[in-house]
Design a protein around this motif. Structure first.
Motif, mmCIF file in Angstrom:
data_model
loop_
_atom_site.group_PDB
_atom_site.id
_atom_site.type_symbol
_atom_site.label_atom_id
_atom_site.label_comp_id
_atom_site.label_asym_id
_atom_site.label_seq_id
_atom_site.Cartn_x
_atom_site.Cartn_y
_atom_site.Cartn_z
ATOM 1 N N THR A 69 0.846 -1.181 0.000
ATOM 2 C CA THR A 69 0.000 0.000 0.000
ATOM 3 C C THR A 69 0.885 1.236 0.000
ATOM 4 N N MET A 70 0.373 2.307 -0.586
ATOM 5 C CA MET A 70 1.019 3.610 -0.496
ATOM 6 C C MET A 70 -0.086 4.620 -0.199
ATOM 7 N N LEU A 71 -0.259 4.903 1.076
ATOM 8 C CA LEU A 71 -1.300 5.829 1.499
ATOM 9 C C LEU A 71 -0.743 7.243 1.526
ATOM 10 N N TYR A 72 -1.640 8.199 1.408
ATOM 11 C CA TYR A 72 -1.226 9.602 1.317
ATOM 12 C C TYR A 72 -1.478 10.337 2.616
ATOM 13 N N THR A 73 -0.474 11.095 3.024
ATOM 14 C CA THR A 73 -0.583 11.941 4.198
ATOM 15 C C THR A 73 0.009 13.288 3.846
ATOM 16 N N SER A 74 -0.640 14.359 4.276
ATOM 17 C CA SER A 74 -0.170 15.683 3.914
ATOM 18 C C SER A 74 0.850 16.204 4.897
ATOM 19 N N GLY A 75 1.613 17.171 4.453
ATOM 20 C CA GLY A 75 2.462 17.966 5.324
ATOM 21 C C GLY A 75 1.887 19.360 5.421
ATOM 22 N N THR A 76 2.642 20.244 5.990
ATOM 23 C CA THR A 76 2.132 21.604 6.168
ATOM 24 C C THR A 76 2.560 22.520 5.032
ATOM 25 N N ALA A 114 -5.472 8.276 16.511
ATOM 26 C CA ALA A 114 -5.708 9.316 15.507
ATOM 27 C C ALA A 114 -5.816 10.716 16.078
ATOM 28 N N ALA A 115 -6.259 10.871 17.323
ATOM 29 C CA ALA A 115 -6.379 12.189 17.928
ATOM 30 C C ALA A 115 -6.355 12.037 19.438
ATOM 31 N N PRO A 116 -5.868 13.046 20.141
ATOM 32 C CA PRO A 116 -5.880 12.967 21.609
ATOM 33 C C PRO A 116 -7.303 12.864 22.145
ATOM 34 N N CYS A 117 -7.466 12.057 23.175
ATOM 35 C CA CYS A 117 -8.779 11.896 23.800
ATOM 36 C C CYS A 117 -8.781 12.627 25.137
ATOM 37 N N PRO A 118 -9.708 13.571 25.333
ATOM 38 C CA PRO A 118 -9.772 14.258 26.627
ATOM 39 C C PRO A 118 -9.904 13.258 27.767
ATOM 40 N N VAL A 119 -9.158 13.480 28.835
ATOM 41 C CA VAL A 119 -9.138 12.546 29.959
ATOM 42 C C VAL A 119 -10.539 12.264 30.505
ATOM 43 N N PRO A 120 -11.390 13.286 30.734
ATOM 44 C CA PRO A 120 -12.728 12.985 31.278
ATOM 45 C C PRO A 120 -13.571 12.104 30.365
ATOM 46 N N ILE A 121 -13.442 12.302 29.052
ATOM 47 C CA ILE A 121 -14.208 11.488 28.095
ATOM 48 C C ILE A 121 -13.782 10.023 28.203
ATOM 49 N N LYS A 122 -12.481 9.787 28.226
ATOM 50 C CA LYS A 122 -12.000 8.403 28.278
ATOM 51 C C LYS A 122 -12.358 7.754 29.607
ATOM 52 N N GLN A 123 -12.285 8.504 30.684
ATOM 53 C CA GLN A 123 -12.660 7.945 31.984
ATOM 54 C C GLN A 123 -14.122 7.507 31.977
ATOM 55 N N LEU A 143 -16.440 -4.264 14.330
ATOM 56 C CA LEU A 143 -17.285 -3.202 13.781
ATOM 57 C C LEU A 143 -16.393 -2.087 13.260
ATOM 58 N N CYS A 144 -16.437 -1.869 11.949
ATOM 59 C CA CYS A 144 -15.682 -0.791 11.312
ATOM 60 C C CYS A 144 -16.533 0.471 11.337
ATOM 61 N N THR A 145 -16.098 1.465 12.103
ATOM 62 C CA THR A 145 -16.889 2.681 12.296
ATOM 63 C C THR A 145 -16.410 3.847 11.445
ATOM 64 N N GLY A 146 -15.217 3.752 10.863
ATOM 65 C CA GLY A 146 -14.649 4.863 10.103
ATOM 66 C C GLY A 146 -14.433 4.498 8.653
ATOM 67 N N PRO A 147 -14.104 5.486 7.830
ATOM 68 C CA PRO A 147 -13.895 5.226 6.395
ATOM 69 C C PRO A 147 -12.622 4.435 6.154
ATOM 70 N N LEU A 148 -12.731 3.409 5.339
ATOM 71 C CA LEU A 148 -11.609 2.504 5.116
ATOM 72 C C LEU A 148 -10.480 3.129 4.316
ATOM 73 N N TYR A 149 -10.712 4.287 3.685
ATOM 74 C CA TYR A 149 -9.602 4.922 2.979
ATOM 75 C C TYR A 149 -8.551 5.438 3.953
ATOM 76 N N HIS A 150 -8.907 5.600 5.211
ATOM 77 C CA HIS A 150 -7.990 6.113 6.219
ATOM 78 C C HIS A 150 -7.098 4.976 6.713
ATOM 79 N N ALA A 151 -5.840 5.301 7.026
ATOM 80 C CA ALA A 151 -4.864 4.268 7.384
ATOM 81 C C ALA A 151 -5.301 3.431 8.574
ATOM 82 N N ALA A 152 -5.861 4.064 9.612
ATOM 83 C CA ALA A 152 -6.190 3.314 10.827
ATOM 84 C C ALA A 152 -7.332 2.323 10.608
ATOM 85 N N PRO A 153 -8.490 2.744 10.068
ATOM 86 C CA PRO A 153 -9.527 1.736 9.803
ATOM 87 C C PRO A 153 -9.081 0.661 8.824
#
Length: 518
Positions: free
Chosen positions: A170-177, A291-300, A210-220
């Protein structure tokens, strides 16, 4: 398991045929379940063979690129499986992109085949028009002008095992700034490798992911398709996220594993108490997130509800850093875990010099052994990311005394909204085309639901008076040229942006000014 059976399994895996193993062992077990249809392991394996023959008949050879612009449906899994055994290099394309944006990726990855979902016909046609190297284009689930019929082409080919399977990549695409997305390329594999069962799948039994996200993304793609299928677990595909529907599917199918982003946690926890309390989630054994930071209260709150089944990872398309289970996280709230090896993650300065424990610096990940990545057609970007065997994505954090990693910030420019990376340079470039914009810097601001939302900080042209009408006009301007998830949610005006003499923005000053106080 006899030696003969073990050797047969190892041989199939080495050829990129792990699905063939499960097609032999559990042929009638569901491999893919979706609102667009289902496939057993035997059906998925057979259709992968058929598609390889279709692509080879069109002239594709091992090493050639295949682009996939498709929603979460069974054909997505078929294309992935076909590339894995046909020796093709697969690039999945974000279907939220415009035709021009998708076309850039399809052309840049040098794809010779394009498989596209008919519901994405406008983007698919735009991509095809932009990518002259395409030799074969196939439409899934309907018709697209100048595309062949995927179902007819695959249905006419032989399902018999391939005489000469070749492991694909696979060669997935990720952007830079600094502009357009770039492909993350690694050396083509010489053989397929077994998947480590680190998430407790009962191989070949009744587990369902259960796949909850779009499969084009690297993590799903990895966690919600490739890994479970390689371990003989079926996959239930959601075509779009809905919190209440996710609970229904978990109960209906007895889901054992899933992968989510923190925004989904927020949506689930925002459901009425009676809805959550009525849902049977007792089948869940692993809920992965990253994929993104999870706020501590949400994860708890999530762990309190679901139990200690939540596992977090820190990783990117370029490589893996760390993992942390619920018990460890509860002891050390906010950590993203201990690195998978002693030198897998180091904290360093801009030059890669290692900093002492507890000191904040750039987070460097070790490149996978034998699979050092490069940014396709971007040697300068590749070299600037590496310090020896380690590379950085620009994330900032520290290691505690016991070697646990904490992230204190992300790269100055990257915005993560709902688990999706958004790169400000692309938004800035569009806004600078508007005649009223003198200068612009796009930043992320905290949001309880999305993690971050996009804010465009605009310095108007001399003589232009900023007001609500101009802000609305600029938002409309972005939406006409960018995928909507990239567009600012709001515009703030400023007399003069804080630029350095070398042209770089002091984005820290903007964040301090426009992010609300904690």
């Amino acid at each position: 398991m006899s030696v003969t059976t073990a050797e047969h399994k190892a041989e199939l895996i080495a050829q990129g045929l792990v699905l063939t193993w499960w097609a032999e062992q559990i042929p009638d077990r569901p491999a893919v379940i979706s609102e667009h249809g289902e496939r057993t392991f035997a059906e998925l394996d057979a259709n992968a063979n058929r598609l390889v023959r279709v692509l080879r008949d069109a002239g594709l050879e091992a090493g050639d690129g295949v682009a996939l612009l498709c929603r979460n449906r069974p054909e997505f899994a078929e294309v992935v499986a076909a590339c894995a055994r046909g020796g093709f290099r697969l690039t999945t394309v974000n279907w939220h992109l415009t035709g021009d944006e998708a076309g850039y990726i399809v052309d840049d990855c040098e794809a010779r085949a394009l498989v596209a979902d008919a519901t994405l016909g406008v983007a698919a046609k735009g991509a095809l028009d932009t990518a002259p190297k395409i030799d074969v284009s196939l439409a899934v689930g309907g018709t697209i002008p100048h595309f062949g019929d995927y179902a007819a082409a695959v249905g006419a080919a032989s399902p018999e095992p391939l005489a000469d399977p070749v492991p694909g990549s696979t060669m997935l695409y990720t952007s830079g700034t600094t502009g357009r997305p770039k492909g993350v390329r690694r050396p083509a594999p010489t053989k397929g490798l077994p998947v480590a069962n680190i998430y407790g799948y009962d191989e070949g039994a009744d587990d369902l992911h259960l796949c909850t996200g779009p499969l084009y993304h690297a993590a799903p793609l990895a966690f919600s398709l490739n890994i479970p299928l390689a371990l003989g677990a079926g996959v239930v595909l959601m075509d779009r996220w809905d919190a209440a529907h996710a609970l229904e599917l978990i109960e209906q199918h007895g889901i054992t594993h899933t992968h989510m982003v923190p925004t989904m946690f927020h949506r689930l926890l925002s459901l009425p108490d009676e809805v959550r309390s009525a849902a049977d989630v007792s089948s869940l054994r692993h809920v992965l997130h990253g994929a993104a930071p999870c706020p501590v209260p949400i994860k708890q709150r999530l762990i309190e509800w679901l139990g200690p089944v939540v596992v977090e990872y820190y990783a990117a398309t370029e490589g893996v850093g760390s993992f942390v289970d619920s018990a460890t996280w509860l002891e050390r709230p906010g950590t993203v875990g201990k690195p998978v090896a002693d030198d897998q993650v180091v904290i360093g300065d801009d030059d890669g010099n290692v900093l002492p424990r507890g000191e904040v610096g750039l987070v460097y990940l070790k490149a996978p052994a034998g699979a050092r990545f490069e940014y396709f057609k971007a040697e300068d970007k590749t070299q600037s990311s590496y310090r020896g065997d380690h590379f950085t994505l620009g994330d900032v954090g520290y290691m505690d005394a016991d070697g646990y990693l904490y992230l204190t910030d992300r790269s100055a420019n990257l915005i993560i909204s709902g688990g999706v990376n958004i790169y400000p340079a692309e938004v800035d470039a569009v806004l600078l085309l508007h005649p009223a914009v003198g200068d612009v810097a796009t930043i992320g601001v905290p949001d309880d639901e999305w993690g971050e939302t996009v804010l465009a900080v605009v310095e108007p042209q001399p003589g232009v008076e900023p007001d609500d009408d101009l802000a609305a006009e600029l938002l409309h301007h972005c939406r006409a040229q960018l995928a909507h998830f990239k567009c600012p949610r709001a515009v703030a005006f400023i007399d003069e942006l804080p630029r350095q003499d070398n042209g770089k923005i002091y984005k820290r000053l903007l964040r301090d000014r426009f992010r609300p106080a904690p």
